[in-house]
Motif scaffolding. Structure first.
Motif, PDB file in Angstrom:
ATOM      1  N   PHE A   1      16.665  26.941  54.108  1.00 64.37           N
ATOM      2  CA  PHE A   1      15.854  27.162  55.302  1.00 64.37           C
ATOM      3  C   PHE A   1      16.659  26.847  56.564  1.00 64.37           C
ATOM      4  O   PHE A   1      16.722  27.654  57.493  1.00 64.37           O
ATOM      5  N   PHE A   2      17.307  25.675  56.594  1.00 59.96           N
ATOM      6  CA  PHE A   2      18.050  25.289  57.788  1.00 59.96           C
ATOM      7  C   PHE A   2      19.351  26.070  57.950  1.00 59.96           C
ATOM      8  O   PHE A   2      19.763  26.342  59.077  1.00 59.96           O
ATOM      9  N   LYS A   3      19.976  26.468  56.865  1.00 62.41           N
ATOM     10  CA  LYS A   3      21.160  27.341  56.988  1.00 62.41           C
ATOM     11  C   LYS A   3      20.769  28.658  57.643  1.00 62.41           C
ATOM     12  O   LYS A   3      21.494  29.183  58.487  1.00 62.41           O
ATOM     13  N   GLU A   4      19.621  29.201  57.237  1.00 58.36           N
ATOM     14  CA  GLU A   4      19.173  30.479  57.784  1.00 58.36           C
ATOM     15  C   GLU A   4      18.728  30.360  59.245  1.00 58.36           C
ATOM     16  O   GLU A   4      19.050  31.222  60.057  1.00 58.36           O
ATOM     17  N   THR A   5      17.979  29.302  59.580  1.00 57.20           N
ATOM     18  CA  THR A   5      17.568  29.161  60.985  1.00 57.20           C
ATOM     19  C   THR A   5      18.783  28.896  61.866  1.00 57.20           C
ATOM     20  O   THR A   5      18.843  29.391  62.999  1.00 57.20           O
TER      21      THR A   5
ATOM     22  N   GLY B   1      20.142  31.189  64.833  1.00 60.85           N
ATOM     23  CA  GLY B   1      20.053  30.514  66.125  1.00 60.85           C
ATOM     24  C   GLY B   1      18.624  30.169  66.520  1.00 60.85           C
ATOM     25  O   GLY B   1      18.313  30.069  67.708  1.00 60.85           O
ATOM     26  N   THR B   2      17.752  29.967  65.526  1.00 61.57           N
ATOM     27  CA  THR B   2      16.337  29.732  65.810  1.00 61.57           C
ATOM     28  C   THR B   2      15.843  28.346  65.388  1.00 61.57           C
ATOM     29  O   THR B   2      14.635  28.097  65.433  1.00 61.57           O
ATOM     30  N   THR B   3      16.732  27.449  65.016  1.00 59.58           N
ATOM     31  CA  THR B   3      16.301  26.143  64.511  1.00 59.58           C
ATOM     32  C   THR B   3      15.418  25.413  65.517  1.00 59.58           C
ATOM     33  O   THR B   3      14.333  24.934  65.165  1.00 59.58           O
ATOM     34  N   LYS B   4      15.865  25.315  66.754  1.00 65.88           N
ATOM     35  CA  LYS B   4      15.094  24.601  67.783  1.00 65.88           C
ATOM     36  C   LYS B   4      13.717  25.240  67.958  1.00 65.88           C
ATOM     37  O   LYS B   4      12.696  24.543  67.976  1.00 65.88           O
ATOM     38  N   GLU B   5      13.674  26.550  68.055  1.00 63.76           N
ATOM     39  CA  GLU B   5      12.415  27.267  68.234  1.00 63.76           C
ATOM     40  C   GLU B   5      11.465  27.034  67.055  1.00 63.76           C
ATOM     41  O   GLU B   5      10.271  26.760  67.241  1.00 63.76           O
ATOM     42  N   VAL B   6      11.997  27.125  65.843  1.00 68.18           N
ATOM     43  CA  VAL B   6      11.178  26.948  64.640  1.00 68.18           C
ATOM     44  C   VAL B   6      10.613  25.531  64.577  1.00 68.18           C
ATOM     45  O   VAL B   6       9.422  25.331  64.297  1.00 68.18           O
ATOM     46  N   LEU B   7      11.445  24.539  64.847  1.00 67.16           N
ATOM     47  CA  LEU B   7      10.974  23.154  64.802  1.00 67.16           C
ATOM     48  C   LEU B   7       9.920  22.887  65.871  1.00 67.16           C
ATOM     49  O   LEU B   7       8.916  22.224  65.599  1.00 67.16           O
ATOM     50  N   GLU B   8      10.128  23.393  67.069  1.00 68.67           N
ATOM     51  CA  GLU B   8       9.139  23.197  68.135  1.00 68.67           C
ATOM     52  C   GLU B   8       7.815  23.870  67.784  1.00 68.67           C
ATOM     53  O   GLU B   8       6.746  23.296  68.000  1.00 68.67           O
ATOM     54  N   GLU B   9       7.871  25.078  67.226  1.00 64.56           N
ATOM     55  CA  GLU B   9       6.642  25.774  66.823  1.00 64.56           C
ATOM     56  C   GLU B   9       5.904  25.025  65.719  1.00 64.56           C
ATOM     57  O   GLU B   9       4.680  25.107  65.622  1.00 64.56           O
ATOM     58  N   ALA B  10       6.649  24.288  64.897  1.00 73.73           N
ATOM     59  CA  ALA B  10       6.051  23.519  63.807  1.00 73.73           C
ATOM     60  C   ALA B  10       5.539  22.156  64.283  1.00 73.73           C
ATOM     61  O   ALA B  10       5.015  21.381  63.485  1.00 73.73           O
ATOM     62  N   GLY B  11       5.712  21.852  65.569  1.00 69.78           N
ATOM     63  CA  GLY B  11       5.186  20.601  66.106  1.00 69.78           C
ATOM     64  C   GLY B  11       6.164  19.451  66.155  1.00 69.78           C
ATOM     65  O   GLY B  11       5.785  18.324  66.469  1.00 69.78           O
ATOM     66  N   PHE B  12       7.436  19.703  65.843  1.00 70.99           N
ATOM     67  CA  PHE B  12       8.440  18.651  65.914  1.00 70.99           C
ATOM     68  C   PHE B  12       8.753  18.359  67.382  1.00 70.99           C
ATOM     69  O   PHE B  12       8.707  19.248  68.226  1.00 70.99           O
ATOM     70  N   LEU B  13       9.054  17.092  67.667  1.00 70.15           N
ATOM     71  CA  LEU B  13       9.434  16.681  69.012  1.00 70.15           C
ATOM     72  C   LEU B  13      10.860  16.154  68.986  1.00 70.15           C
ATOM     73  O   LEU B  13      11.270  15.514  68.018  1.00 70.15           O
ATOM     74  N   PHE B  14      11.602  16.425  70.064  1.00 70.48           N
ATOM     75  CA  PHE B  14      12.977  15.928  70.148  1.00 70.48           C
ATOM     76  C   PHE B  14      12.993  14.735  71.075  1.00 70.48           C
ATOM     77  O   PHE B  14      12.663  14.828  72.251  1.00 70.48           O
TER      78      PHE B  14
END
Length: 72
Positions: free
Chosen positions: A32-36, A40-53
């Motif tokens: 999953f993380f290799k593909e995101t 170049g979508t890791t940040k976007e995917v995590l933010e959409e899933a509710g993760f906070l940095f």
């Protein structure tokens, strides 16, 4: 059969033993993380899933886990 599920990312896998299910879900997470990352979508995917940095990514809090038996 055992199911491993990461609700924050909506990822799941399974195995005939707990160890196999654990090994398989770790492989799913890695893919999953290799593909995101590749897309170049890791940040976007995590933010959409509710993760906070905040000095690193923090997963959203799980409010309740429940096991449900189902007869089919």
């Amino acid at each position: 059969m055992y199911v491993a599920y990461i609700p924050q990312l909506r990822l799941s896998s399974c195995g005939y033993t707990i160890e196999e299910a654990d090994k398989n879900i770790r492989e799913v997470i890695e893919i999953f993380f290799k593909e995101t990352d590749r897309k170049g979508t890791t940040k976007e995917v995590l933010e959409e899933a509710g993760f906070l940095f905040d000095n690193g990514w923090r997963a959203p809090e799980i409010l309740k886990l429940e096991r449900i038996s189902l007869a089919i």
